[in-house]
Design an enzyme around this catalytic site. Structure first.
Site, PDB file in Angstrom:
ATOM      1  N   THR A   8      47.319  39.740  51.486  1.00 18.98           N
ATOM      2  CA  THR A   8      47.138  39.917  50.046  1.00 18.98           C
ATOM      3  C   THR A   8      47.698  41.261  49.619  1.00 18.98           C
ATOM      4  OG1 THR A   8      45.556  39.923  48.209  1.00 18.98           O
ATOM      5  CG2 THR A   8      44.834  40.973  50.232  1.00 18.98           C
ATOM      6  N   ASN A   9      48.100  41.343  48.364  1.00 23.60           N
ATOM      7  CA  ASN A   9      48.499  42.634  47.790  1.00 23.60           C
ATOM      8  C   ASN A   9      47.447  43.117  46.814  1.00 23.60           C
ATOM      9  OD1 ASN A   9      51.012  43.404  48.916  1.00 23.60           O
ATOM     10  ND2 ASN A   9      51.946  41.652  47.890  1.00 23.60           N
ATOM     11  N   ASN A  10      46.335  42.386  46.728  1.00 18.55           N
ATOM     12  CA  ASN A  10      45.307  42.710  45.747  1.00 18.55           C
ATOM     13  C   ASN A  10      44.391  43.814  46.304  1.00 18.55           C
ATOM     14  OD1 ASN A  10      42.942  42.752  44.217  1.00 18.55           O
ATOM     15  ND2 ASN A  10      43.170  40.602  43.622  1.00 18.55           N
ATOM     16  N   ASP A  69      41.999  32.957  48.997  1.00 16.88           N
ATOM     17  CA  ASP A  69      42.234  32.534  47.620  1.00 16.88           C
ATOM     18  C   ASP A  69      40.883  32.299  46.952  1.00 16.88           C
ATOM     19  OD1 ASP A  69      44.429  31.993  45.740  1.00 16.88           O
ATOM     20  OD2 ASP A  69      43.466  30.038  45.556  1.00 16.88           O
ATOM     21  N   THR A  70      40.808  32.713  45.696  1.00 13.82           N
ATOM     22  CA  THR A  70      39.552  32.586  44.956  1.00 13.82           C
ATOM     23  C   THR A  70      39.815  31.914  43.626  1.00 13.82           C
ATOM     24  OG1 THR A  70      38.571  34.543  45.974  1.00 13.82           O
ATOM     25  CG2 THR A  70      37.717  33.926  43.823  1.00 13.82           C
ATOM     26  N   ASP A 153      34.403  39.546  36.740  1.00 14.15           N
ATOM     27  CA  ASP A 153      33.030  39.998  37.017  1.00 14.15           C
ATOM     28  C   ASP A 153      32.195  40.278  35.758  1.00 14.15           C
ATOM     29  OD1 ASP A 153      33.117  39.663  39.727  1.00 14.15           O
ATOM     30  OD2 ASP A 153      33.532  41.755  40.206  1.00 14.15           O
ATOM     31  N   LYS A 173      26.549  42.786  45.193  1.00 16.72           N
ATOM     32  CA  LYS A 173      27.493  41.678  44.950  1.00 16.72           C
ATOM     33  C   LYS A 173      27.865  41.000  46.277  1.00 16.72           C
ATOM     34  CE  LYS A 173      32.146  40.470  43.375  1.00 16.72           C
ATOM     35  NZ  LYS A 173      33.486  40.885  42.970  1.00 16.72           N
ATOM     36  N   ARG A 179      33.061  35.767  48.123  1.00 17.49           N
ATOM     37  CA  ARG A 179      33.853  36.472  49.136  1.00 17.49           C
ATOM     38  C   ARG A 179      32.958  36.997  50.246  1.00 17.49           C
ATOM     39  NH1 ARG A 179      36.214  39.128  45.908  1.00 17.49           N
ATOM     40  NH2 ARG A 179      37.905  37.657  45.633  1.00 17.49           N
TER      41      ARG A 179
HETATM   42  P1  IMP Z   1      43.819  35.073  43.581  1.00 12.86           P
HETATM   43  O1  IMP Z   1      42.825  34.566  44.573  1.00 12.86           O
HETATM   44  O2  IMP Z   1      44.471  36.334  44.045  1.00 12.86           O
HETATM   45  O3  IMP Z   1      44.756  34.012  43.110  1.00 12.86           O
HETATM   46  O4  IMP Z   1      42.992  35.582  42.321  1.00 12.86           O
HETATM   47  C1  IMP Z   1      42.244  34.717  41.552  1.00 12.86           C
HETATM   48  C2  IMP Z   1      41.728  35.347  40.291  1.00 12.86           C
HETATM   49  O5  IMP Z   1      40.323  35.430  40.421  1.00 12.86           O
HETATM   50  C3  IMP Z   1      42.201  36.729  39.872  1.00 12.86           C
HETATM   51  O6  IMP Z   1      42.323  36.723  38.469  1.00 12.86           O
HETATM   52  C4  IMP Z   1      41.074  37.634  40.261  1.00 12.86           C
HETATM   53  O7  IMP Z   1      40.962  38.748  39.406  1.00 12.86           O
HETATM   54  C5  IMP Z   1      39.882  36.726  40.111  1.00 12.86           C
HETATM   55  N1  IMP Z   1      38.871  37.057  41.099  1.00 12.86           N
HETATM   56  C6  IMP Z   1      38.991  36.945  42.449  1.00 12.86           C
HETATM   57  N2  IMP Z   1      37.868  37.360  43.050  1.00 12.86           N
HETATM   58  C7  IMP Z   1      37.030  37.742  42.043  1.00 12.86           C
HETATM   59  C8  IMP Z   1      35.708  38.292  42.055  1.00 12.86           C
HETATM   60  O8  IMP Z   1      35.089  38.533  43.092  1.00 12.86           O
HETATM   61  N3  IMP Z   1      35.188  38.539  40.849  1.00 12.86           N
HETATM   62  C9  IMP Z   1      35.840  38.311  39.674  1.00 12.86           C
HETATM   63  N4  IMP Z   1      37.061  37.830  39.623  1.00 12.86           N
HETATM   64  C10 IMP Z   1      37.657  37.543  40.800  1.00 12.86           C
END
Ligand code: IMP
Length: 199
Positions: A8-10, A69-70, A153, A173, A179
């Site tokens: 991930t780059n996040n 992925d979320t 959030d 959290k 997660r």
């Molecule tokens: P991705 O999994 O990187 O595609 O991100 C999915 C989206 O869900 C992004 O807009 C994130 O900011 C959001 N997101 C992922 N995890 C969380 C979390 O724990 N809380 C709130 N938003 C989240």
């Protein structure tokens, strides 16, 4: 210590997962393996996208790794934004615009039920495993901003609480979150693997 790439780059995800797993593993970021491209996320499910990220890194860079992925799934919106969670309000992936869109679409809606779902897909020693975490709750009527968190959030209130994830210190959290749940499964699996390798 075995090295494992987190695909991930996040920086928010890296921060959260590192905090949960501590220093017992040597995690490499994509930057550390010189991967600077956007990894494709084109599959129709959250699990598929997590796998796609891990498979991409394994295939192109050769590292054992995990992808994550979320998605936020809102009952009254038929499960949306789901796999479109990051870019719900457009390609800019702007969290403020995303939250504003959700609140607008739920205006006047009494069913605010929603869940966050995380899938972590791990590729290690020739095997692939997926770990899933789900937290159920409600979308707030308005922003409940705090000092913590990221993404959606400020508008997500987990069941049993009156505060949003953005108002909870990280430990609180992680103890509940999508997660946090998936990461604890990953951790248990890696620990079991390490024991088998040592004994
Ligand atoms: P991705 O999994 O990187 O595609 O991100 C999915 C989206 O869900 C992004 O807009 C994130 O900011 C959001 N997101 C992922 N995890 C969380 C979390 O724990 N809380 C709130 N938003 C989240």
């Amino acid at each position: 210590m075995q090295k494992l790439v987190f695909a991930t780059n996040n920086p928010n995800k890296i921060r959260e997962i590192k905090k949960m797993l501590g220093d017992s593993y040597d995690f490499l970021s994509l930057e550390a393996i010189d991967c600077h491209e956007d990894i494709p996320e084109t599959r129709p499910t959250i699990e598929g996208n997590a796998l796609q990220k891990a498979e991409y890194v394994k295939e192109h860079y050769g590292w054992d790794c995990f992808g994550e992925d979320t998605g936020l799934e809102i009952e009254a919106l038929g499960g949306a934004p789901g796999v479109y969670t990051a870019r719900y309000a457009g390609e800019a992936k702007d969290p403020e615009a995303n939250m504003a869109k959700v609140l607008k679409e739920l205006e006047g809606e009494t069913n605010r039920r929603a869940q966050f779902k995380t899938v972590i897909a791990l590729i290690i020693n020739g095997q692939t495993k997926c770990f899933t975490g789900i937290i159920k709750g409600e979308i707030a009527e308005d922003y409940k901003r705090g000092d913590y968190g990221f993404g959606y959030d400020p508008i997500f209130i987990p069941d049993g609480y009156e505060t949003s994830f953005a108002q909870m210190p990280p430990e609180e959290k992680h103890a509940l979150s999508h997660r946090g749940q998936a990461t604890r499964q990953l951790q248990a699996f890696l620990e079991a693997q390490n024991k088998t390798r040592v004994s």
